[in-house]
Motif scaffolding. Structure first.
Motif, PDB file in Angstrom:
ATOM      1  N   ASP A 165       0.833  -1.206   0.000  1.00  0.00           N
ATOM      2  CA  ASP A 165       0.000   0.000   0.000  1.00  0.00           C
ATOM      3  C   ASP A 165       0.865   1.252   0.000  1.00  0.00           C
ATOM      4  N   ALA A 166       1.928   1.247   0.811  1.00  0.00           N
ATOM      5  CA  ALA A 166       2.808   2.414   0.875  1.00  0.00           C
ATOM      6  C   ALA A 166       3.433   2.698  -0.495  1.00  0.00           C
ATOM      7  N   LEU A 167       3.889   1.647  -1.167  1.00  0.00           N
ATOM      8  CA  LEU A 167       4.488   1.807  -2.492  1.00  0.00           C
ATOM      9  C   LEU A 167       3.478   2.385  -3.482  1.00  0.00           C
ATOM     10  N   LEU A 168       2.260   1.878  -3.455  1.00  0.00           N
ATOM     11  CA  LEU A 168       1.236   2.351  -4.387  1.00  0.00           C
ATOM     12  C   LEU A 168       0.807   3.786  -4.062  1.00  0.00           C
ATOM     13  N   ILE A 169       0.708   4.115  -2.782  1.00  0.00           N
ATOM     14  CA  ILE A 169       0.351   5.486  -2.391  1.00  0.00           C
ATOM     15  C   ILE A 169       1.445   6.454  -2.819  1.00  0.00           C
ATOM     16  N   LEU A 170       2.700   6.078  -2.589  1.00  0.00           N
ATOM     17  CA  LEU A 170       3.817   6.927  -3.030  1.00  0.00           C
ATOM     18  C   LEU A 170       3.808   7.112  -4.542  1.00  0.00           C
ATOM     19  N   ALA A 171       3.493   6.040  -5.258  1.00  0.00           N
ATOM     20  CA  ALA A 171       3.418   6.145  -6.722  1.00  0.00           C
ATOM     21  C   ALA A 171       2.308   7.111  -7.129  1.00  0.00           C
ATOM     22  N   GLY A 172       1.178   7.051  -6.430  1.00  0.00           N
ATOM     23  CA  GLY A 172       0.075   7.946  -6.735  1.00  0.00           C
ATOM     24  C   GLY A 172       0.426   9.398  -6.478  1.00  0.00           C
ATOM     25  N   ILE A 173       1.079   9.654  -5.349  1.00  0.00           N
ATOM     26  CA  ILE A 173       1.486  11.021  -5.031  1.00  0.00           C
ATOM     27  C   ILE A 173       2.541  11.499  -6.019  1.00  0.00           C
ATOM     28  N   ALA A 193      -4.149  13.573  -2.304  1.00  0.00           N
ATOM     29  CA  ALA A 193      -2.891  14.110  -1.773  1.00  0.00           C
ATOM     30  C   ALA A 193      -2.379  15.253  -2.639  1.00  0.00           C
ATOM     31  N   ASN A 194      -2.496  15.106  -3.945  1.00  0.00           N
ATOM     32  CA  ASN A 194      -1.932  16.114  -4.855  1.00  0.00           C
ATOM     33  C   ASN A 194      -2.763  17.386  -4.945  1.00  0.00           C
ATOM     34  N   GLN A 195      -3.895  17.440  -4.255  1.00  0.00           N
ATOM     35  CA  GLN A 195      -4.634  18.694  -4.136  1.00  0.00           C
ATOM     36  C   GLN A 195      -3.971  19.625  -3.127  1.00  0.00           C
ATOM     37  N   ARG A 196      -3.000  19.091  -2.399  1.00  0.00           N
ATOM     38  CA  ARG A 196      -2.294  19.861  -1.374  1.00  0.00           C
ATOM     39  C   ARG A 196      -0.908  20.246  -1.884  1.00  0.00           C
ATOM     40  N   PRO A 197      -0.375  21.354  -1.397  1.00  0.00           N
ATOM     41  CA  PRO A 197       0.986  21.735  -1.799  1.00  0.00           C
ATOM     42  C   PRO A 197       2.028  20.914  -1.046  1.00  0.00           C
ATOM     43  N   ASP A 198       3.265  20.972  -1.471  1.00  0.00           N
ATOM     44  CA  ASP A 198       4.359  20.349  -0.709  1.00  0.00           C
ATOM     45  C   ASP A 198       4.545  21.128   0.580  1.00  0.00           C
ATOM     46  N   PRO A 199       4.861  20.516   1.684  1.00  0.00           N
ATOM     47  CA  PRO A 199       4.996  19.074   1.939  1.00  0.00           C
ATOM     48  C   PRO A 199       3.686  18.417   2.386  1.00  0.00           C
ATOM     49  N   ALA A 200       2.570  19.170   2.364  1.00  0.00           N
ATOM     50  CA  ALA A 200       1.311  18.644   2.910  1.00  0.00           C
ATOM     51  C   ALA A 200       0.857  17.385   2.184  1.00  0.00           C
ATOM     52  N   ARG A 201       1.131  17.278   0.873  1.00  0.00           N
ATOM     53  CA  ARG A 201       0.686  16.082   0.148  1.00  0.00           C
ATOM     54  C   ARG A 201       1.402  14.834   0.638  1.00  0.00           C
ATOM     55  N   TRP A 202       2.675  14.984   1.002  1.00  0.00           N
ATOM     56  CA  TRP A 202       3.433  13.839   1.509  1.00  0.00           C
ATOM     57  C   TRP A 202       3.005  13.486   2.928  1.00  0.00           C
ATOM     58  N   ILE A 203       2.607  14.504   3.711  1.00  0.00           N
ATOM     59  CA  ILE A 203       2.093  14.260   5.065  1.00  0.00           C
ATOM     60  C   ILE A 203       0.760  13.519   4.984  1.00  0.00           C
ATOM     61  N   PHE A 204      -0.100  13.927   4.049  1.00  0.00           N
ATOM     62  CA  PHE A 204      -1.361  13.226   3.808  1.00  0.00           C
ATOM     63  C   PHE A 204      -1.074  11.762   3.444  1.00  0.00           C
ATOM     64  N   GLY A 205      -0.117  11.549   2.552  1.00  0.00           N
ATOM     65  CA  GLY A 205       0.257  10.184   2.158  1.00  0.00           C
ATOM     66  C   GLY A 205       0.790   9.378   3.325  1.00  0.00           C
ATOM     67  N   ALA A 206       1.579  10.017   4.211  1.00  0.00           N
ATOM     68  CA  ALA A 206       2.091   9.319   5.393  1.00  0.00           C
ATOM     69  C   ALA A 206       0.945   8.884   6.296  1.00  0.00           C
ATOM     70  N   GLY A 207      -0.085   9.723   6.391  1.00  0.00           N
ATOM     71  CA  GLY A 207      -1.258   9.350   7.175  1.00  0.00           C
ATOM     72  C   GLY A 207      -1.961   8.131   6.594  1.00  0.00           C
ATOM     73  N   ALA A 208      -2.127   8.112   5.264  1.00  0.00           N
ATOM     74  CA  ALA A 208      -2.777   6.979   4.593  1.00  0.00           C
ATOM     75  C   ALA A 208      -1.952   5.707   4.755  1.00  0.00           C
ATOM     76  N   MET A 209      -0.628   5.831   4.652  1.00  0.00           N
ATOM     77  CA  MET A 209       0.242   4.659   4.829  1.00  0.00           C
ATOM     78  C   MET A 209       0.175   4.140   6.259  1.00  0.00           C
ATOM     79  N   SER A 210       0.107   5.049   7.235  1.00  0.00           N
ATOM     80  CA  SER A 210      -0.010   4.646   8.643  1.00  0.00           C
ATOM     81  C   SER A 210      -1.320   3.905   8.882  1.00  0.00           C
ATOM     82  N   ALA A 211      -2.392   4.361   8.238  1.00  0.00           N
ATOM     83  CA  ALA A 211      -3.685   3.686   8.373  1.00  0.00           C
ATOM     84  C   ALA A 211      -3.606   2.253   7.869  1.00  0.00           C
ATOM     85  N   SER A 212      -2.913   2.067   6.756  1.00  0.00           N
ATOM     86  CA  SER A 212      -2.757   0.726   6.194  1.00  0.00           C
ATOM     87  C   SER A 212      -2.014  -0.183   7.166  1.00  0.00           C
TER      88      SER A 212
END
Length: 197
Positions: free
Chosen positions: A45-53, A134-153
């Motif tokens: 999931d983390a790999l796929l989320i990172l790819a999406g971001i 995630a990409n609706q947010r500017p850097d670094p917020a999009r990566w923080i959003f992704g970290a939250g999604a990865m943590s949920a997984s």
């Protein structure tokens, strides 16, 4: 705030009943290869989320061949696994509740790989949808959003895999395994039908 939004969104998408969750639950009840399977699911999931971001969501969404390949390959795999679960339900043998025995680690990881990567919904949920949110947010917020999604997984699969051991007393009889395997077979066939429809 972005982390918690990502966590809540990721959890909402991951918790839905699916083939991967059913497989991890079953292995958790059996206490077989739980840690490697939890880590595999969370890292996938983390790999796929990172790819999406990182922008792969556009490629996946617009690639009809990739979506068709995963759709038909995933449906075939789900149908076959459903037949195996139905056969176990028909035989009705109680499963040994031990950490040893059962499928070897390589086979368990191969099955988990198929449940993960032959499912087109995983690309839509993680790469396309979470990537777009995630990409609706500017850097670094999009990566923080992704970290939250990865943590949920990670939290979900750890809770599912390791929490399943508390269900073990319920699965001391052949009838309980027949019910679980019947539900798994119906879930697999239902998901396969949805993929083909």
């Amino acid at each position: 705030m972005d982390f918690f939004n990502g966590y809540a969104t990721g959890l909402a998408l991951i918790v839905a009943i699916g083939s991967q969750n059913a497989y991890v639950l079953r292995q958790g009840i059996l206490r077989q290869h739980v840690l490697p399977l939890v880590l595999f699911c969370a890292l996938s999931d983390a790999l796929l989320i990172l790819a999406g971001i990182g922008g792969a969501g556009l490629l996946v969404r617009d690639n009809a061949f990739l979506m068709s390949l995963t759709r038909f390959g995933g449906a075939l795999f789900l149908l076959a696994y459903g037949v195996l679960a139905a056969r176990r339900a028909w035989q009705g043998l109680p499963m040994p509740m031990s950490r040893t025995g059962g499928a070897p680690l390589a086979a368990a990881l191969a099955a988990c790989f198929a449940f993960t990567f032959l499912n087109p919904h995983v690309y839509l949920d993680t790469v396309v949808l979470l990537g777009a949110l995630a990409n609706q947010r500017p850097d670094p917020a999009r990566w923080i959003f992704g970290a939250g999604a990865m943590s949920a997984s990670l939290c979900w699969f750890a809770a599912l895999g390791f929490g399943a051991r508390f269900l073990a007393p319920l699965f001391a009889t052949a009838l309980a395994w027949r019910v679980l395997d019947s539900v798994i077979a119906l879930t697999m066939w239902g998901l396969a039908t949805m993929l083909l429809a």
